[in-house]
Write a protein that holds these residues in place. Sequence first.
Motif, PDB file in Angstrom:
ATOM      1  N   ARG A  30       0.839  -1.195   0.000  1.00 46.97           N
ATOM      2  CA  ARG A  30       0.000   0.000   0.000  1.00 46.97           C
ATOM      3  C   ARG A  30       0.872   1.241   0.000  1.00 46.97           C
ATOM      4  N   ILE A  31       0.693   2.077  -1.011  1.00 45.30           N
ATOM      5  CA  ILE A  31       1.428   3.340  -1.063  1.00 45.30           C
ATOM      6  C   ILE A  31       0.384   4.436  -1.180  1.00 45.30           C
ATOM      7  N   ARG A  32       0.504   5.469  -0.373  1.00 46.89           N
ATOM      8  CA  ARG A  32      -0.508   6.518  -0.442  1.00 46.89           C
ATOM      9  C   ARG A  32      -0.221   7.400  -1.648  1.00 46.89           C
ATOM     10  N   PRO A  83       3.543  10.045  -1.368  1.00 42.25           N
ATOM     11  CA  PRO A  83       4.304   9.485  -0.238  1.00 42.25           C
ATOM     12  C   PRO A  83       5.478  10.352   0.183  1.00 42.25           C
ATOM     13  N   HIS A  84       5.198  11.579   0.588  1.00 36.69           N
ATOM     14  CA  HIS A  84       6.286  12.467   0.988  1.00 36.69           C
ATOM     15  C   HIS A  84       5.934  13.116   2.315  1.00 36.69           C
ATOM     16  N   PRO A  85       6.917  13.663   3.016  1.00 38.50           N
ATOM     17  CA  PRO A  85       6.604  14.207   4.330  1.00 38.50           C
ATOM     18  C   PRO A  85       5.641  15.387   4.249  1.00 38.50           C
ATOM     19  N   GLU A 140       2.869  17.540   9.851  1.00 39.46           N
ATOM     20  CA  GLU A 140       3.242  16.395  10.672  1.00 39.46           C
ATOM     21  C   GLU A 140       4.650  16.573  11.200  1.00 39.46           C
ATOM     22  N   VAL A 141       5.534  17.095  10.351  1.00 35.71           N
ATOM     23  CA  VAL A 141       6.928  17.240  10.777  1.00 35.71           C
ATOM     24  C   VAL A 141       7.008  18.211  11.943  1.00 35.71           C
TER      25      VAL A 141
END
Lengths: 412, 513
Positions: free
Chosen positions: B129-131, B134-136, B140-141
């Motif tokens: 499963r890859i959204r 797929p990067h930050p 969230e950081v």
Amino acid sequence: MGVWIWVLVFGFVWGIGAHGLDRHPHTERISGSAGDVLEDDPVGRLKVFVYELPSKYNKKILQKDPRCLNHMFAAEIFMHRFLLSSPVRTLNPEEADWFYTPIYTTCDLTPNGLPLPFKSPRMMRSAIQLISSNWPYWNRTEGADHFFVVPHDFGACFHYQEEKAIERGILPLLQRATLVQTFGQRNHVCLNEGSITIPPYAPPQKMQAHLIPQETPRSIFVYFRGLFYDVNNDPEGGYYARGARAAVWENFKDNPLFDISTEHPTTYYEDMQRAIFCLCPLGWAPWSPRLVEAVIFGCIPVIIADDIVLPFADAIPWEEIGVFVAEEDVPNLDTILTSIPPEVILRKQRLLANPSMKQAMLFPQPAQSGDAFHQILNGLARKLPHNKNVYLKPGENALNWTAGPVGDLKPW
Amino acid sequence: MKLSALQQSYTNRRSNSFRAAGGLDSSVDGSGKSPAAIFWLVLHGLCCLISLVLGFRFSRLVFFLFFSTASNGGTSGLYPSTPFLGTTADIAGSLSFQANPSPNLELPPNRTAGGISSSRVVVGRHGIRIRPWPHPNPDEVMKAHRIIERVQREQKLQFGIKNPRTVIVVTPTYVRTFQTLHLTGLMHSLMNVPYDLIWIVIEAGGTTNETASLLAKSGLRTIHIGFDRRMPNSWEDRHRLEAQMRLRALRIVREEKLDGILMFGDDSNMHSMELFDEIQKVKWIGAVSVGILAHSGNTDELSSVAHKKAEEENLPPPVQGPACNSSEKLVGWHIFNSLPYVGNGATYIDDRATVLPRKLEWSGFVLNSRLLWKAAEDRPEWVKDLDKLDGVREEIESPLSLLKDPSMVEPLGSCGRKVLLWWLRVEARTDSKFPARWIIDPPLEVTVPAKRTPWPDAPPELPSNVKEISIQEHTEKRHAKSRASRSKHSSRSKRKHESRTADPQVSSKVSEE
């Protein structure tokens, strides 16, 4: 005058109470579903009789390959040694509550060090035939008051491939016995109802040698070292770890918060002590020594394995200590972890800092109070007293001695 | 390979069947048989042929695919118990990827043994499963960093120093070329100290805006004092003046009754953050080890001899500080061994010889500020009163002169084994000029090599290099297929003129990529 005495008494008691709290400001008590049982002392609550098997079942195997003492399946050997000198051991089988068979089924190693389980069913069968013919206690209950330590990948299914293990199922002769195993997954063929799940063996001295000062600030957010793709056994991908590890890599390989890679650094243990979360995803089997390492080093375990049953699940409230992430939620792992409130994280760290928690995961030599050996005995003690219908009436037979694949019936 | 052949045969047969069905339809209308029945017969025969080739019941797979798309690929319960072999699972997997390119794919479990209900989790091949992106995520950081900071704060509370005391730093300085260099380094170290800080800066030659502007950038609490004498040119005199400046600072501490731990932060030293944690442990007066980086100005014959001698003898890097015996008690001092440098040391700031430290540097000592107060209750008797030193014109070489009994010094940094700060003296020539506050105003129009600074006489050929670089940049932009606007500086004409000479370079540069 009387008033002053009461004031003094009150102040004294309050002072003691406050002092007691101060003694452990950064730990918290652990009480699982069975209550506050991590520090229970099993001595006096049960008696274990250790069968005297010929050394071809234990000592000779170990002599052939002493690597068995260091790998993650070494619990079976150390459990034997612990029981031989433990106060719960009794030499009178009539008063024993539990019977232990010292057989090392996970010690037939390849040159690389991985155990081959192909001969284990025959070995186990031959041992059970021996004890049932030399002692009357097996036939009395068909093994219901016996326990065996089977730390291999899928426990008593004796295979490393999950499909084959499910096909074989638990060895028919062990159906009524209590299995002490590392594997645990709900509603799985290889986990019997009354089994006791234990942590895999991790060398305590090696971990103690790599401790760093507690005040080193934890600056890594998420840490993981290990394989994401197993190209040797799963070249097309999708089988290993049910795709969960690969999902972790593909989603977070460029995320600075995730320190994940396949390297084998020499500072692995030190790095875990500098991390806040440590990933413990499933591999070919759902359990892994990473859980033990995370607990020892105070790193909150992030468990990615659906339906897993963790060690001593009735004594340790894993829900409150670790973070459980469903395999389908792996792409949102960063959102999940950053949305945990800081107070919850601090509480989990306090629970992990509890020394009885760390002790319960270790197999130290010589044994210490509260360690994994004692937790196993506590678990066995909690299953006492045995149910009345465990004892079979004469002539009654519950086990089928000829069930299972034909290859298992060959003598060992 | 096998797969594509199957696919082709499948589509061929499909098209054949349609053609056949069409043909049959037209021919059968008159005969009276229902075309639907014949169609189904032909379809059935087709499926039988395919199943024969594949080796399992093809229709089951079709039904399975329909069900899997309908149920959203979830981990639903038991499937019918026909076991799927490994190879057919591959084919099923890839076929379904053709039909339904969603990444969620699960296969039914293998036959289960015994009567136990099978696990909700299925064995077999799963999708990865890859959204979608797929990067930050920066939010969230940021949240993660706040969590990290909260955890570290808690760690400091639990395991760090309890009741930290204020740190008072005494720095003598004066305006010169390298002042900004040294003072900025010190300032950043002090800004990172997690405790309360008071910074006393004594400036020789009176307070200047130069220094004041530097200090204002720090945001720390500073006491900026001017000292009336100018900094002399010889190292001896400079050390003496610095000692007097430091004493002046000590007097200020006494007058203002500043409470905390006093340390001497010379602006040319390098401090580690652990130093500030370590000095919190001092009770009255402590000493730390100072690493000496005695630096030779250039490879003169004289200094190189000293260096070679030092290397031959394999001397450890010189460290000044307390010496302890095995029971961790202070027994003496390690001081800098200046014997190899006898006669070769620098006397003037402009010298190219090695600059030597004093026997015991001030910066290796840490005091409790209460030692200096006039009437501190618990001040020990082995300390001289600062008042008494006012009148006497004796040389104060190190803080040890403040003590009657030098053995009461506490060794810090695991008894001097840890080097927590480093001493280095590097200065530019006294006649070197620098722009005030390092602001170039008005902007430079012409640069001329200065004759008095050690630049090589002929500067390198700058102009042609610059042109080549700009051409390469332009061509690279072209190769990156950006249809951005051509630059306005008539690059085309430049390229035409210089293309012949620049082309081989450009092509080589492009081929490297």
